[in-house]
Design a protein around this motif. Sequence first.
Motif, PDB file in Angstrom:
ATOM      1  N   LEU A  77      -2.635   4.711 -22.035  1.00  0.00           N
ATOM      2  CA  LEU A  77      -1.502   3.959 -21.492  1.00  0.00           C
ATOM      3  C   LEU A  77      -1.969   2.721 -20.730  1.00  0.00           C
ATOM      4  O   LEU A  77      -1.428   2.373 -19.670  1.00  0.00           O
ATOM      5  N   THR A  78      -2.981   2.082 -21.262  1.00  0.00           N
ATOM      6  CA  THR A  78      -3.488   0.858 -20.671  1.00  0.00           C
ATOM      7  C   THR A  78      -4.136   0.040 -21.779  1.00  0.00           C
ATOM      8  O   THR A  78      -4.172   0.459 -22.928  1.00  0.00           O
ATOM      9  N   ALA A  79      -4.633  -1.132 -21.449  1.00  0.00           N
ATOM     10  CA  ALA A  79      -5.325  -1.950 -22.435  1.00  0.00           C
ATOM     11  C   ALA A  79      -6.234  -2.925 -21.706  1.00  0.00           C
ATOM     12  O   ALA A  79      -5.951  -3.320 -20.581  1.00  0.00           O
ATOM     13  N   THR A  80      -7.330  -3.280 -22.362  1.00  0.00           N
ATOM     14  CA  THR A  80      -8.209  -4.297 -21.788  1.00  0.00           C
ATOM     15  C   THR A  80      -8.429  -5.377 -22.832  1.00  0.00           C
ATOM     16  O   THR A  80      -8.364  -5.126 -24.036  1.00  0.00           O
ATOM     17  N   GLY A  81      -8.692  -6.582 -22.348  1.00  0.00           N
ATOM     18  CA  GLY A  81      -8.909  -7.711 -23.241  1.00  0.00           C
ATOM     19  C   GLY A  81     -10.151  -7.509 -24.092  1.00  0.00           C
ATOM     20  O   GLY A  81     -11.088  -6.808 -23.703  1.00  0.00           O
ATOM     21  N   PHE A  82     -10.139  -8.116 -25.289  1.00  0.00           N
ATOM     22  CA  PHE A  82     -11.322  -8.038 -26.143  1.00  0.00           C
ATOM     23  C   PHE A  82     -12.520  -8.721 -25.482  1.00  0.00           C
ATOM     24  O   PHE A  82     -13.662  -8.293 -25.632  1.00  0.00           O
ATOM     25  N   ARG A  83     -12.252  -9.830 -24.811  1.00  0.00           N
ATOM     26  CA  ARG A  83     -13.318 -10.645 -24.221  1.00  0.00           C
ATOM     27  C   ARG A  83     -12.921 -11.040 -22.812  1.00  0.00           C
ATOM     28  O   ARG A  83     -11.732 -11.067 -22.491  1.00  0.00           O
ATOM     29  N   ARG A 126       4.158  -0.444 -28.046  1.00  0.00           N
ATOM     30  CA  ARG A 126       3.477  -1.374 -28.944  1.00  0.00           C
ATOM     31  C   ARG A 126       2.643  -2.381 -28.158  1.00  0.00           C
ATOM     32  O   ARG A 126       1.641  -2.860 -28.631  1.00  0.00           O
ATOM     33  N   SER A 127       3.093  -2.699 -26.953  1.00  0.00           N
ATOM     34  CA  SER A 127       2.428  -3.738 -26.165  1.00  0.00           C
ATOM     35  C   SER A 127       1.942  -3.154 -24.849  1.00  0.00           C
ATOM     36  O   SER A 127       2.333  -2.052 -24.451  1.00  0.00           O
ATOM     37  N   VAL A 128       1.123  -3.911 -24.159  1.00  0.00           N
ATOM     38  CA  VAL A 128       0.637  -3.453 -22.854  1.00  0.00           C
ATOM     39  C   VAL A 128       1.799  -3.356 -21.874  1.00  0.00           C
ATOM     40  O   VAL A 128       1.828  -2.469 -21.017  1.00  0.00           O
ATOM     41  N   ALA A 129       2.794  -4.216 -22.023  1.00  0.00           N
ATOM     42  CA  ALA A 129       3.985  -4.123 -21.156  1.00  0.00           C
ATOM     43  C   ALA A 129       4.717  -2.807 -21.404  1.00  0.00           C
ATOM     44  O   ALA A 129       5.163  -2.142 -20.459  1.00  0.00           O
ATOM     45  N   ASP A 130       4.818  -2.394 -22.683  1.00  0.00           N
ATOM     46  CA  ASP A 130       5.434  -1.100 -23.006  1.00  0.00           C
ATOM     47  C   ASP A 130       4.662   0.041 -22.345  1.00  0.00           C
ATOM     48  O   ASP A 130       5.253   0.982 -21.811  1.00  0.00           O
ATOM     49  N   ALA A 131       3.328  -0.036 -22.412  1.00  0.00           N
ATOM     50  CA  ALA A 131       2.494   1.040 -21.866  1.00  0.00           C
ATOM     51  C   ALA A 131       2.662   1.145 -20.357  1.00  0.00           C
ATOM     52  O   ALA A 131       2.769   2.251 -19.807  1.00  0.00           O
ATOM     53  N   VAL A 132       2.711   0.012 -19.677  1.00  0.00           N
ATOM     54  CA  VAL A 132       2.877   0.011 -18.219  1.00  0.00           C
ATOM     55  C   VAL A 132       4.232   0.604 -17.847  1.00  0.00           C
ATOM     56  O   VAL A 132       4.341   1.422 -16.926  1.00  0.00           O
TER      57      VAL A 132
END
Lengths: 374, 68
Positions: A50-56, A120-126
């Motif tokens: 339920l989170t995400a980090t940038g590729f770079r 689908r998006s990091v906003a959805d996960a938050v």
Amino acid sequence: MLSNVLIVGGGLAAQRAAETLRARDHRGPIRIVCAEPCAPYDRPPLSKELTATGFRPPSWYAENEVELLLGRRAAGLDLAGRRVITDDGSLSYDSLIVATGAHPRRLPGLAGRPNVFELRSVADAVALRSVLVPGARLAIVGAGFVGQEVAATARGLGVDVTLIEAADVPLAHVLGPRLGGWFAELHRAEGVRVELGAGVETALPAVAGAPVRSLVLADGRSLEVDAVLVAIGVVPETRWLAGTPLAGGVVVDAGARTVVPHVLAGGDVVRGCEHWEPAARLGAAAARSILGLPVAPAPPESFWSDQYGLRIHLVGSAVGADAIEFDGAGRSFAAALHRRGALVGALLVDRPRELPVWRRRLADALSQPERNAA
Amino acid sequence: MTLLPRVDEFSCCGHGDCAAIAPNVFRVDEIAVVTGPGPDDQVLEAARACPAMAIEVTDAETGEPVDL
């Protein structure tokens, strides 16, 4: 030649395309235009953590002269004029990479409710994460990998979880009934209520825009809920391609070329490209095709899922398998999938180190179809 | 041994295919690291097999990237 590459969409395929272009000395402009407000990030952790980090790191884009145009949504494609129309002006290109991904399918009656979520998006996960508190009652509609991963994550947070699946076996279309059934039992053993062959008939109160208090299932039973996640699959994001030959579906060759000259594509927007590995591969292939470089054939595809601390891999395909051979049992096994005597795939549960072995076996089997098809 | 592999740390998923093919060249913990040189054919096979396409190969004599 300083050709101008425009990448529409900001996911994995977009990132890999930009990286490959710069790694192979493309000196012209590269622009990534993305509807989301943040730099490209990896999506698998959305359902797993339920989170995400940038590729770079953010500085990478400036250092590599990759221009990010964030918060801008593509609205149309003018093929004759070689430009993409966005909600904030148009952008020209010499080469275009279509990488707009996919959007979640919605259920009528549940869309637009404040406690109904999609992922689908990091906003959805938050947003979803904020309601997953101990004791909360979460209903997940759809027991695909996204629904199952969220079920596992939510159980870990002390949430009361019900999985509602229309098919009689979860993942039956991917794994077949026997292996799909293993997943149903896994979730039941972890305290998830798993409702199979079930559908949502009505969400109460039946008032548009009101929070959903209970779901009435097709068999008449009622389920009290605090939150609902709808995870019933995705639809390629091709709405902005209306009026072009790509509107009915984006199909590409191994070099990520579409039927339209100077237009390439990768990632979930492409028909049949719904996992991490092919998205990465097509993003890089698009860049290589633009640069006139050869594209290597792909090894057998795999994908992974994380549930209850188990790493699960599927390599190859289980579709149409007529025999399964197990090594191990319970929560640690390798299931070899055969069709007409030939290896076509393997499902690995808690056997991460065996993935390369099975991928090589599968590559060998696929390269010798006539011997194995007996 | 004229081919030098490099693992892109941001792209590697830690699948381990490279170390299975070339155990003297790659070690995989969380992600893969290059531990030493190895036979060219193993380096190429490992790079081609990487599901995340995280291995780049350079020709040490020319300094040019090698197409996989």
